[in-house]
Design an enzyme around this catalytic site. Structure first.
Site, PDB file in Angstrom:
ATOM      1  CE  LYS A 181      -1.688   2.946   2.741  1.00 45.91           C
ATOM      2  NZ  LYS A 181      -1.808   4.053   2.126  1.00 45.91           N
ATOM      3  CB  CYS A 290      14.107   9.329   7.172  1.00 48.18           C
ATOM      4  SG  CYS A 290      14.526   8.018   5.999  1.00 48.18           S
TER       5      CYS A 290
HETATM    6  P1  ADP Z   1       3.462  10.259   6.025  1.00 49.85           P
HETATM    7  O1  ADP Z   1       2.139   9.966   5.212  1.00 49.85           O
HETATM    8  O2  ADP Z   1       3.769  11.384   6.599  1.00 49.85           O
HETATM    9  O3  ADP Z   1       4.477   9.568   5.316  1.00 49.85           O
HETATM   10  P2  ADP Z   1       2.518   8.021   7.714  1.00 49.85           P
HETATM   11  O4  ADP Z   1       3.113   7.426   8.748  1.00 49.85           O
HETATM   12  O5  ADP Z   1       1.115   9.121   8.151  1.00 49.85           O
HETATM   13  O6  ADP Z   1       3.408   9.321   7.213  1.00 49.85           O
HETATM   14  O7  ADP Z   1       1.953   7.229   6.558  1.00 49.85           O
HETATM   15  C1  ADP Z   1       2.995   6.286   5.883  1.00 49.85           C
HETATM   16  C2  ADP Z   1       1.972   5.165   5.277  1.00 49.85           C
HETATM   17  O8  ADP Z   1       1.562   4.483   6.360  1.00 49.85           O
HETATM   18  C3  ADP Z   1       1.286   5.789   4.304  1.00 49.85           C
HETATM   19  O9  ADP Z   1       1.271   4.734   3.238  1.00 49.85           O
HETATM   20  C4  ADP Z   1      -0.123   5.664   5.213  1.00 49.85           C
HETATM   21  O10 ADP Z   1      -1.341   5.640   4.447  1.00 49.85           O
HETATM   22  C5  ADP Z   1       0.016   4.717   6.021  1.00 49.85           C
HETATM   23  N1  ADP Z   1      -0.777   4.553   7.405  1.00 49.85           N
HETATM   24  C6  ADP Z   1      -1.252   5.392   7.720  1.00 49.85           C
HETATM   25  N2  ADP Z   1      -1.850   5.233   8.889  1.00 49.85           N
HETATM   26  C7  ADP Z   1      -1.747   3.855   8.965  1.00 49.85           C
HETATM   27  C8  ADP Z   1      -2.217   2.740  10.062  1.00 49.85           C
HETATM   28  N3  ADP Z   1      -2.971   3.061  11.257  1.00 49.85           N
HETATM   29  N4  ADP Z   1      -2.133   1.484   9.747  1.00 49.85           N
HETATM   30  C9  ADP Z   1      -1.614   1.183   8.565  1.00 49.85           C
HETATM   31  N5  ADP Z   1      -0.856   2.048   7.675  1.00 49.85           N
HETATM   32  C10 ADP Z   1      -1.307   3.343   7.928  1.00 49.85           C
END
Ligand code: ADP
Length: 492
Positions: A181, A290
């Site tokens: 994803k 990062c």
């Molecule tokens: P950013 O978007 O700032 O890189 P995130 O950690 O929010 O940081 O997102 C990184 C990835 O993790 C994205 O693909 C996001 O859709 C996914 N993601 C966000 N929340 C969740 C969750 N609760 N469980 C699994 N994947 C998630």
């Protein structure tokens, strides 16, 4: 010429070898962060039912892929590398339009994905087991490395082709089936990588791509029992949730989280070189790496000259659309990110930290349709302040003056992260001390904190990682498990 909606890519999900829309038929838009009038692509707004189909397809494909000889898997990766290489120009433009970094950086990143495909294609022909002496004269005692099964990969938007590549390519090379994803801010490059693999002959179901928000996909993304491992790169907050969910479900989990990376500049450093490297580390990709440098820890003997020269150069950086040849710094990924960085700058300023240049939202002179923040430099940052501790993920650098190497290393280590770190010096003894004492997974002497060659391990100390490493041979440790074999053909 105005693009019509039929020109806009709308690839859908890759499930079981087919490109399919979300079952709901819903899509979401992805726009260029440098120019929100530029609609880059539409993507499937998937939900739990699409994810379910992806895990089913991966589970079905795994036994056949596991049984495929490594060399045959590698041949597909070699072919995918050539296909991707032939499409670099096109993909790099899309990368710039979906993520915002300059075309030069986007081209470099796409070529990195090509290099990763080639590297792991080669790895499939390497020995991956070990032969051991046995206490028994007739026993052949050895180890094999076998794939884990179906693995889940969750990626961020800041390296939209390199990070998916450095996770999914080794996963596939070592015989796993993948559900990935990508981040909703930049999913198109993952799709382009998947297309190259499909066109190279990757069997249906070995790689499945599901786009959409994590919320709509639901907890199953991490907890579905058909997947045995999760590899994630992203924010600390999300990493914590994923670690807890994955661990509770008995899964192997790999996390790459934030950094607050220091560049130490000693009084004997080559100042011109250090200036260029510190600015590149802090500002390239708009500071959204990062491994970006966010703290310049500078010996007091040179701090005022170094800081002034930093301010002059940072103030002169050309901010704009990454497609324009003279742009050096692109936009932030989205409006919320630009607001948040500008807010952090304002907060630091209001608490008395000396802002020398930049930090404001840019909205005029060609910046009105993008998420731009002027590259910022603070002077006299206190190590314990929010600016000295908190990851901003934007074009913001803080100078922390110190007296000598020992204090510099103590300050460098005084954060909860430990991803990358640089030292600028001409003194070999100091360099060796730094390498020994610094708490970081990636250490540079006389080069910037960013940069990751595909053949070596990548990952951090402390809060930056989960003690596993990505890339190089280290990726094998995560994506395989060891089988120990006692083979005695003629038991007494
Ligand atoms: P950013 O978007 O700032 O890189 P995130 O950690 O929010 O940081 O997102 C990184 C990835 O993790 C994205 O693909 C996001 O859709 C996914 N993601 C966000 N929340 C969740 C969750 N609760 N469980 C699994 N994947 C998630």
């Amino acid at each position: 010429m105005t693009a019509t909606t039929t020109d806009i890519p709308n690839p859908g999900n890759l499930i079981g070898g087919q490109w399919v829309p979300a079952r709901s038929g819903e899509t979401f838009e992805n726009r260029n962060p440098a120019d929100t009038d530029d609609l880059v692509a539409l993507h499937a707004a998937s939900d739990a039912s699409d994810l379910d189909a992806a895990f089913a397809a991966a589970s079905e494909a795994f036994p056949g892929w596991r049984a495929t000889p490594g060399i045959a898997r590698g041949n597909i990766l070699y072919k995918a590398a050539e296909i991707l290489a032939s499409r670099v120009e096109h993909i790099a433009r899309e990368l710039t339009r979906e993520e915002g970094k300059t075309l030069k950086e986007a081209t470099g990143e796409t070529m990195r994905a090509v290099a990763i495909l080639r590297y792991y294609a080669g790895e499939t022909a390497q020995p991956h087991g070990e032969m051991y002496p046995s206490a028994s004269a007739t026993t052949m005692l050895y180890t094999l490395r076998e794939p884990l099964g179906v693995v889940t990969i969750i990626t961020p938007w800041n390296f939209p082709i390199a990070i998916p590549a450095w996770k999914l390519v080794p996963a596939i090379a070592f015989g796993n089936a993948v559900v990935i994803k990508p981040a909703s801010d930049a999913p198109l490059c993952t799709i382009r990588l998947a297309e190259a693999l499909v066109d190279a002959g990757l069997p249906a179901g070995v790689l499945n791509v599901v786009t959409g928000s994590a919320r709509a996909l639901g907890d199953g993304l991490v907890t579905d029992e058909r997947s045995v491992a999760v590899s994630f790169t992203g924010s600390d907050a999300t990493g914590k949730i994923i670690r807890e969910q994955a661990t509770a479900h008995g899964k192997k989990v790999q996390l790459e989280l934030g950094g607050k990376n220091p560049a130490i500049v000693l009084a004997d450093a080559d100042m011109d070189h250090a200036l260029t490297q510190v600015i590149n580390g802090a500002m390239m990709s708009t500071g959204q790496k990062c491994t970006a440098t966010s703290r310049a820890i500078v010996d007091r003997a040179i701090a005022s000259e170094f800081t002034q020269r930093l301010a002059d150069k940072i103030g002169g950086l050309k901010v704009g659309n990454g497609l324009d040849g003279d742009t050096q710094i692109g936009p932030l990924i989205n409006a919320a990110a630009a607001e948040s960085v500008a807010d952090e700058v304002a907060k630091a300023k209001s608490t008395g930290t000396n802002l020398l240049v930049g930090g404001e939202r840019m909205a005029s002179n060609g910046h009105s349709r993008g998420h731009f923040v002027a590259p910022a430099l603070f002077d006299g940052v206190t190590p314990d302040s929010r600016l000295g501790q908190h990851e901003l993920f934007g074009p913001v650098l803080g100078v922390i003056p110190v007296d000598g190497l020992d204090e510099a290393v103590a300050v460098a280590n005084g954060v909860r992260y430990g991803l990358s770190a640089s030292l600028f010096t001409r003194d070999l003894t100091r360099a060796m001390t730094f390498v020994r004492e610094i708490q970081a997974g990636i250490v540079h002497v006389n080069s910037e904190t960013a940069g990751a060659e595909p053949q070596v391990p990548f990952g951090g100390y402390k809060g930056s990682s989960s003690y596993s490493r990505e890339q190089g041979k280290a990726a094998r440790d995560f994506f395989t498990q060891v089988k120990t074999v006692y083979l005695d053909p003629s038991p007494a």
